[in-house]
Design a protein around this motif. Structure first.
Motif, short mmCIF file in Angstrom:
data_model
loop_
_atom_site.label_atom_id
_atom_site.label_comp_id
_atom_site.label_asym_id
_atom_site.label_seq_id
_atom_site.Cartn_x
_atom_site.Cartn_y
_atom_site.Cartn_z
N ILE A 35 -2.00 -3.09 53.14
CA ILE A 35 -2.15 -3.91 51.92
C ILE A 35 -2.29 -5.39 52.30
CG2 ILE A 35 -1.12 -4.59 49.71
CD1 ILE A 35 0.55 -1.99 49.84
N VAL A 36 -3.25 -6.04 51.69
CA VAL A 36 -3.44 -7.49 51.82
C VAL A 36 -3.09 -8.13 50.48
CG1 VAL A 36 -5.16 -9.34 52.00
CG2 VAL A 36 -5.22 -7.44 53.61
N ALA A 37 -2.32 -9.23 50.52
CA ALA A 37 -2.00 -9.97 49.29
C ALA A 37 -1.68 -11.41 49.64
CB ALA A 37 -0.83 -9.33 48.56
N LYS A 38 -1.66 -12.26 48.61
CA LYS A 38 -1.34 -13.68 48.81
C LYS A 38 0.09 -13.85 49.30
CE LYS A 38 -2.77 -16.40 45.43
NZ LYS A 38 -3.01 -16.82 44.02
N SER A 39 1.00 -13.04 48.75
CA SER A 39 2.41 -13.04 49.15
C SER A 39 3.04 -11.74 48.68
CB SER A 39 3.15 -14.25 48.54
OG SER A 39 3.18 -14.13 47.13
N PHE A 40 4.23 -11.43 49.21
CA PHE A 40 4.91 -10.17 48.85
C PHE A 40 6.32 -10.46 48.36
CE2 PHE A 40 1.60 -8.87 51.77
CZ PHE A 40 1.12 -7.69 51.23
N ASP A 41 6.63 -9.93 47.17
CA ASP A 41 7.95 -10.12 46.57
C ASP A 41 8.87 -8.96 46.96
OD1 ASP A 41 9.97 -9.69 44.26
OD2 ASP A 41 9.24 -11.72 43.94
N LYS A 42 10.10 -9.27 47.31
CA LYS A 42 11.05 -8.26 47.76
C LYS A 42 11.37 -7.23 46.67
CE LYS A 42 13.30 -11.18 51.23
NZ LYS A 42 14.55 -11.87 51.63
N LYS A 43 11.35 -7.66 45.41
CA LYS A 43 11.69 -6.74 44.32
C LYS A 43 10.76 -5.54 44.28
CE LYS A 43 13.69 -10.10 41.06
NZ LYS A 43 13.48 -10.75 39.75
N ILE A 44 9.46 -5.78 44.38
CA ILE A 44 8.52 -4.67 44.31
C ILE A 44 8.54 -3.86 45.61
CG2 ILE A 44 6.49 -6.00 45.07
CD1 ILE A 44 4.85 -4.27 43.06
N LEU A 45 8.78 -4.51 46.73
CA LEU A 45 8.82 -3.79 48.00
C LEU A 45 9.98 -2.80 48.05
CD1 LEU A 45 7.85 -6.55 50.60
CD2 LEU A 45 6.40 -4.80 49.56
N ARG A 46 11.05 -3.10 47.30
CA ARG A 46 12.18 -2.17 47.25
C ARG A 46 11.82 -0.87 46.55
NH1 ARG A 46 15.68 -6.87 46.32
NH2 ARG A 46 15.52 -6.55 44.07
N THR A 47 10.77 -0.90 45.74
CA THR A 47 10.37 0.29 44.98
C THR A 47 9.27 1.08 45.69
OG1 THR A 47 8.62 -0.84 43.70
CG2 THR A 47 10.88 -0.98 42.85
N MET A 48 8.89 0.66 46.88
CA MET A 48 7.81 1.35 47.60
C MET A 48 8.11 1.40 49.10
SD MET A 48 4.87 -1.64 47.23
CE MET A 48 3.82 -0.94 48.49
N PRO A 49 9.07 2.21 49.51
CA PRO A 49 9.39 2.32 50.94
C PRO A 49 8.12 2.59 51.75
CG PRO A 49 10.95 3.59 49.63
CD PRO A 49 9.87 3.14 48.69
N LEU A 50 7.90 1.78 52.76
CA LEU A 50 6.66 1.88 53.54
C LEU A 50 6.70 3.08 54.47
CD1 LEU A 50 6.11 -1.89 54.44
CD2 LEU A 50 5.36 -0.63 52.40
N GLU A 51 5.58 3.79 54.55
CA GLU A 51 5.48 4.98 55.40
C GLU A 51 4.16 4.96 56.16
OE1 GLU A 51 6.17 8.75 53.50
OE2 GLU A 51 7.81 7.97 52.27
N ASN A 52 4.09 5.84 57.16
CA ASN A 52 2.84 6.08 57.88
C ASN A 52 2.26 4.80 58.49
OD1 ASN A 52 1.05 7.92 58.88
ND2 ASN A 52 0.21 8.53 56.90
N GLU A 53 3.16 3.95 59.01
CA GLU A 53 2.77 2.72 59.74
C GLU A 53 1.99 1.74 58.88
OE1 GLU A 53 0.71 4.20 63.17
OE2 GLU A 53 2.58 4.62 64.24
#
Length: 356
Positions: A35-53
């Motif tokens: 994923i490419v974005a301007k910035s990443f907020d911790k709140k939303i990242l908590r709802t999408m555990p990253l997988e598969n590198e």
């Protein structure tokens, strides 16, 4: 497949990022998704555990567009993606297409709104956008027609995990107790970024005509929140909160959902509200495809019309309606993700066959 999702706005708990998050959570197990974005907020990242590198690339987009295109081009070239899916609101998505110019990836532009801030740039970049993507997606027919005119496009549903929005009595009582709102009050809920589009000022007008002993407004969102709070005349009638990664619990605490937007590409919060079996009042400026149940009414932005409609419902009516309401499954993320994946594969194979 190797997929790059490009988010042209800050990656937070708002429309486009939530759309990407919902699809990511379904597709991440069997695909490599960055994923490419301007910035990443911790709140939303908590709802999408990253997988598969999965790799998150933070790239500022507006300060130096040339540098942005250069960095994005290197990411695309280095990772040899099968699909590059670009999400935005206007023809400025041409910047991302420029970065993909030398790539063999299936390139997709996906518009999520019907109004744009960068109106001049939208006109200047539109010719390039209209001739350099492989596929054109839109959140609704209205959004697609506005940006693509007569060009063929595909409407992609803003799928959600419907299990997160089921009515839960325990969560309802917990939230109301936490907010110190008695159960005899009718909570008029709203979720959305505080800005001109979402039109929260209309809710201030409603509050002046509703009984403060009977009604209480709960608004959740970021953006110009403090500015909105400064305009509230009757502070006791409002609870204004920041975005939360537990939004489903708040839908359970609401009695009605109000969504008076001036414009929308779709209006995902209104879809969520219906899955939460809430009586939902929305502006008639919102695409009609947002209707997935009989619990929604479209009204012109006239204060007296909205007040009359709100006052039509008793507390008992509102609670009863949450138990008996048919809702279409068309926005269920499991169904939506399968359709999108099949489309990726079909169009990727078609492009590769042409290049042979």
């Amino acid at each position: 497949m190797k997929i790059l999702e490009v988010c042209t706005v800050d990656f937070s708990l708002t429309g486009i990022p939530v759309h990407i998050r919902n699809y990511y959570n379904e597709l991440k197990k069997n695909n490599k998704i960055d994923i490419v974005a301007k910035s990443f907020d911790k709140k939303i990242l908590r709802t999408m555990p990253l997988e598969n590198e999965t790799v998150l690339y933070e790239l500022p987009r507006t300060k130096n567009p040339i540098l942005y295109i250069s960095k994005l081009r290197k990411i695309v070239a280095k990772n040899n993606y099968d699909v590059v899916h670009i999400h935005g609101n206007s023809s400025t998505m041409a910047l991302e297409l420029l970065a993909c110019r030398s790539s063999s990836a299936l390139t997709i532009v996906h518009t999520h709104n019907t109004e744009y801030k960068a109106k001049v740039l939208n006109v200047l970049l539109k010719p390039y956008l209209m001739h350099h993507a492989d596929l054109y997606f839109a959140a609704s027919s209205e959004a697609g027609k506005k940006l693509y005119n007569r060009k063929k496009f595909v409407v992609i549903k803003n799928g959600i995990d419907v299990s997160n929005f089921k009515f839960n009595l325990e969560e309802r009582l917990y939230i109301r107790k936490k907010l110190n709102i008695t159960d005899d009050k009718i909570i008029l809920g709203h979720v959305g970024t505080f800005n001109e589009q979402k039109n929260q000022d209309f809710l201030l007008k409603l509050s002046k005509k509703l009984n403060p002993k009977k009604y209480h407004f709960v608004l959740i969102g970021d953006g110009e929140r403090e500015k909105f709070i400064s305009k509230i005349a009757n502070k006791e009638m409002f609870t204004v909160l920041k975005t939360t990664d537990e939004i489903g619990k708040f839908y359970s605490s609401f009695d009605m959902f109000l969504f008076p937007s001036n414009w929308e590409g779709l209006g995902m919060a209104a879809v969520e509200a219906q899955y939460a079996t809430l009586q939902t009042l929305v502006s008639d400026r919102i695409p009609k495809t947002v209707k997935i149940s009989n619990n929604i009414k479209f009204l012109p932005l006239e204060v007296n019309r909205w007040v009359k409609e709100i006052e039509n419902y008793s507390k008992e009516d509102l609670l009863k309606s949450r138990k008996n309401n048919f809702i279409s499954a068309e926005y269920d993320i499991k169904n939506c993700a399968k359709k999108l994946m099949n489309l990726y594969i079909k169009e990727y194979n078609a492009k590769n066959q042409k290049s042979i």
